[in-house]
Every structure is written in structure tokens, then in C-alpha cells.
Scaffold this active site. Sequence first.
Site, PDB file in Angstrom:
ATOM      1  N   HIS A  17      -1.094  10.807  -3.444  1.00 59.10           N
ATOM      2  CA  HIS A  17      -2.352  10.243  -2.967  1.00 59.10           C
ATOM      3  C   HIS A  17      -3.448  11.295  -2.886  1.00 59.10           C
ATOM      4  O   HIS A  17      -4.562  11.100  -3.375  1.00 59.10           O
ATOM      5  CB  HIS A  17      -2.157   9.592  -1.596  1.00 59.10           C
ATOM      6  CG  HIS A  17      -3.416   9.016  -1.028  1.00 59.10           C
ATOM      7  ND1 HIS A  17      -4.333   9.772  -0.314  1.00 59.10           N
ATOM      8  CD2 HIS A  17      -3.922   7.767  -1.076  1.00 59.10           C
ATOM      9  CE1 HIS A  17      -5.343   9.010   0.046  1.00 59.10           C
ATOM     10  NE2 HIS A  17      -5.125   7.787  -0.401  1.00 59.10           N
TER      11      HIS A  17
ATOM     12  N   HIS B 101       0.825  -1.206   0.000  1.00 58.27           N
ATOM     13  CA  HIS B 101       0.000   0.000   0.000  1.00 58.27           C
ATOM     14  C   HIS B 101       0.864   1.264   0.000  1.00 58.27           C
ATOM     15  O   HIS B 101       1.659   1.482   0.929  1.00 58.27           O
ATOM     16  CB  HIS B 101      -0.908  -0.018   1.240  1.00 58.27           C
ATOM     17  CG  HIS B 101      -1.806   1.140   1.374  1.00 58.27           C
ATOM     18  ND1 HIS B 101      -1.868   1.902   2.528  1.00 58.27           N
ATOM     19  CD2 HIS B 101      -2.692   1.692   0.518  1.00 58.27           C
ATOM     20  CE1 HIS B 101      -2.756   2.862   2.383  1.00 58.27           C
ATOM     21  NE2 HIS B 101      -3.282   2.761   1.166  1.00 58.27           N
TER      22      HIS B 101
ATOM     23  N   ASP C 280      -0.516   5.919  -6.197  1.00 62.96           N
ATOM     24  CA  ASP C 280      -1.618   6.835  -6.443  1.00 62.96           C
ATOM     25  C   ASP C 280      -1.227   7.838  -7.520  1.00 62.96           C
ATOM     26  O   ASP C 280      -0.139   8.422  -7.462  1.00 62.96           O
ATOM     27  CB  ASP C 280      -1.971   7.575  -5.149  1.00 62.96           C
ATOM     28  CG  ASP C 280      -2.316   6.603  -4.021  1.00 62.96           C
ATOM     29  OD1 ASP C 280      -3.389   5.998  -4.098  1.00 62.96           O
ATOM     30  OD2 ASP C 280      -1.501   6.469  -3.094  1.00 62.96           O
TER      31      ASP C 280
ATOM     32  N   GLU D   5       1.117  -0.602  -4.850  1.00 66.83           N
ATOM     33  CA  GLU D   5      -0.032   0.257  -5.062  1.00 66.83           C
ATOM     34  C   GLU D   5       0.455   1.692  -5.020  1.00 66.83           C
ATOM     35  O   GLU D   5       1.064   2.117  -4.038  1.00 66.83           O
ATOM     36  CB  GLU D   5      -1.099   0.005  -3.983  1.00 66.83           C
ATOM     37  CG  GLU D   5      -2.392   0.777  -4.198  1.00 66.83           C
ATOM     38  CD  GLU D   5      -2.483   2.039  -3.352  1.00 66.83           C
ATOM     39  OE1 GLU D   5      -3.536   2.682  -3.369  1.00 66.83           O
ATOM     40  OE2 GLU D   5      -1.489   2.398  -2.670  1.00 66.83           O
TER      41      GLU D   5
END
Length: 479
Positions: free
Chosen positions: A112, A70, A99, A97
Site C-alpha cells: 500500500h 479493502h 495495492d 482490493e
Amino acid sequence: MNPRIRIRAGAVVSAAALVLSSTVVSVVAAQTGTQQTGTQRAVGGGTPADRAYRDLLDHGPDARILTAAHRAQWRSAPENSVPAILAAFEDGAEIVELDVRLTADGVPVLMHDTTVDRTTDGTGRVDSLTLAQVQQLRLKKGLGGAQAELTDERVPTLAQAMRLAEDRGLVNLDKGWPFREEIWDVLVETGTVRNGLYKSDAPVDQVQEFRSTHRGAVYLHMITDANLAAVEEFGDDQPVAYEVNFDAATDAVARRPFLDRVAARSRVWSNTMWNGLSERMTDEASLIDPLRGWETLVRSYNTTIFQTDDVVKLERWLGTGTGDPLPRGAVRVQAEDFLPGEGVGYHDLDAANRSNLQMRPGEGVDIQDVDGAVSLGWMRGGEWLTYDVEVPRDGTYELSVRASSPYSPAGAYTVSFDDGAPSAPVEVWNTTSHAKQELQRSGVTQRLTKGTHTLRLALPEDAYQNWNLDFVQLDPVRR
């Protein structure tokens, strides 16, 4: 439960190999060889990215469980940064992951939030800043925040990230669906179409139109009870995975018949970063007992991809079946197991528990649930706690605390043993979140004999205090 679960490095566990202890039933990997991580691991030929892509497309009963980091490995470097991406792959994640946002001049960058405020030394919306302006900013440590330390790292472009991932693994393109065309241009330019995983909960006809005109695009779909019909709407052209989010096990998307249908043709992706994504089956709950999280998600919810904030510990569980094992010879005492009695076993400035777990009625220490971790909060100067610790053998031990705070300074404590003199104050680190705890060595050592000892943790009145305490640990000092 499937009779066989693929764990790591070709390790397979049968139902008969499940072992039972007094508190935990864990999947234990029968390792077939030395486990490798990062760029060393490329079983079956090709690069680690080749292997990750092949594994992603495997929806069979022995499909290898995949790890998604994450915001990359933010515990080692700023979230969404180049070193965090490299660390995530090196620590064993097959997927990072990341963003994606667009700058004012239309360049996809890693960020993000809609603004740069939390994670950099700048302010303003990403889409109001040019690429040149964004790349002048310095990233903050970890998850950022107002008091997080600045680093020398800069905001990467998506192109930079994809070039890093080309041979290392896959990238989950979070928040990127509105910018799918700009992202596609980057994937084509960098030769990483198969590395980039699009994700959305957009209407199925919109998704299918994009997939039909962008050959080779890899796609996973997000579902909750609000859009579970999407699984049938995709028909025979299913996404490679479904990110299944539910805040209660009674949700329709969390029921086994539905998940069996999903798993027959796609992978099931579960998020375990905090409560409410997979009910309360979190990373923190899994560290206490894997049956409270990771293991139950595999057994009962068909999970074959985990998105986690604890890559290293999830990878350890996949290889060994243990959550957060105690090091050999160490002693661990949970923060909530303090000795009883105000003014005898503890001193708290408030008469009532100000937190959300009423585990010890009538006592004023603030016990709380932080995404599955039972910890103490509302720490204030002048308070103290005592613990009985059972030392297994004579020796010298170093004290550590598992703690969290988004503040600098976060706080400080002293430690004393058996009514002895207190140590010098030990500072608590800023972990960049109240919910993300780290084991922090104190440097305080003590010679202890085998048997029961009393440990006192005291918070100096003249130090700012705003941190959470998960547990206290004594590790043998090996010379």
C-alpha cells in the site's frame, strides 16, 4: 428506492418486504436456498470468478450487490497477503482490493505505502528495493504498524495474487495506474485480463487511449466534485463502475439525479471504511444501524458495490438485513452508557472530555466518534466504569469487550460484578489500528441470576493503557 433489490444467492426483496422495528428499517433477504461462499458459490455456471465478472457487467435494476474487501481480508491475515486474499474470497467477497507498487527491478508487488516500513520488518522505498530484497521481508499482522506482531508471510508479487484470483474472483488494482503497462503484462501472462480492474482518476483521453490499445481491459473511474464531468466525457464508452467519493451529501456527485445517470450505464462503487469517503456512512455506523450507512447508500445513492473493512458483517447484512445483531441470550452495553457520577458511577483522571463527542456534558469520560463507532478513548490506569446490565435469565455468562488499539501491550482491565472481587487482569489485544475494533473474549465467567446486576470495569494502575472501548458484552455459556 428501487422496488426490488438483489441481495445474495438469488434473494430478492420487494418494497413490501421491508420490515420496521423500533430503531431500524432493514432490507431483509427472502432467501431462496442455502447461501454459499467462497469457491463453492458459482451460480449460473462456471467458477466464482465467472460469476463475479458477469455480475460486474450487469447494470440493471436487479443487479447483484458486490463486496470488495479493502486490502483483502486483513482481519484474518496481513493486508495484501496471500492468506488475506484467500480469506476475502472465502468470506464472500467477489472483489479484493490490492495495492500495487513496482520494485527497483520493475516487478509489480503488493504494497500500500511507498515504503515497506509500516507493514514489514524492513525499511525503505519499495522502488529502491529489488524483488529479491522485498521478498526477504516478513509481513506484520493486520494493518501493520510499529508494534504489530510479525508473521511468517512474505510480500506477494502481483502475478501470485492474480493466479489466486483466476477462478475465485476479481482484483481491484489500486494505486496501479502509473504502472498500467507492467500490470497489463502480468494480466496477459497469467491469463487474468478480465479479473483485473484498473482504476484511476486520470484524464479521460488518457484512459480511453489505454483502453483502445488494450482490448479487454476492465476499467472503473474515480470521481468527486472535482472531475464529475468525466461521466459525460466517456460518452457511450462508459467504465464498468464509478467509485464515487464525497465528504458531504450536498456534493454534486452525491445528488440523486447525477447518480441516476451514472447508474443507468455503470455501477456505483461506495467506500465505507472511514468518514469522508461516503460522508459519514461507514461500516461502523452501519453496524449500529444499516440505515446510517449501507442501506441508505443502496436506497438513496444507487450503490451496487461496497468496499469495506468488514467483509463478514457486510455479507451478513446482505443476507439478513441486520447490522451487528446481538447473539441469542446475550447482553450488550454500549461503553458510553456508564452510570453517572464521578467517584460513584465512574472515575476518570481528567475533569473534561478530551475526545470529540460531547454526549454527556459535565462528565469527564472521553467519548469519541471513531468513523461512526461511539467509543471511549484516552483509557488510563486507575480509571474505572460501572454499568447496569439486565440479564434475561439465570445462567453463566462470559464477558467480552469490543476494543481497539495499535499498541502492544494495549492495556488491561479487571471486571467485577455486584461489588464482588475483581477478576485477574485481562489483556487487550493489539488490533493494529485505533479505528478498527474487534470483539475480544476475556475468559472471565460469572454465574448471574435473572435481573439487574452491576458490572465494574477497572483499569489497573500498573498496566500501560492506550485503547478504545466500544461496548461490553455478556454471552451465555452453553454447555
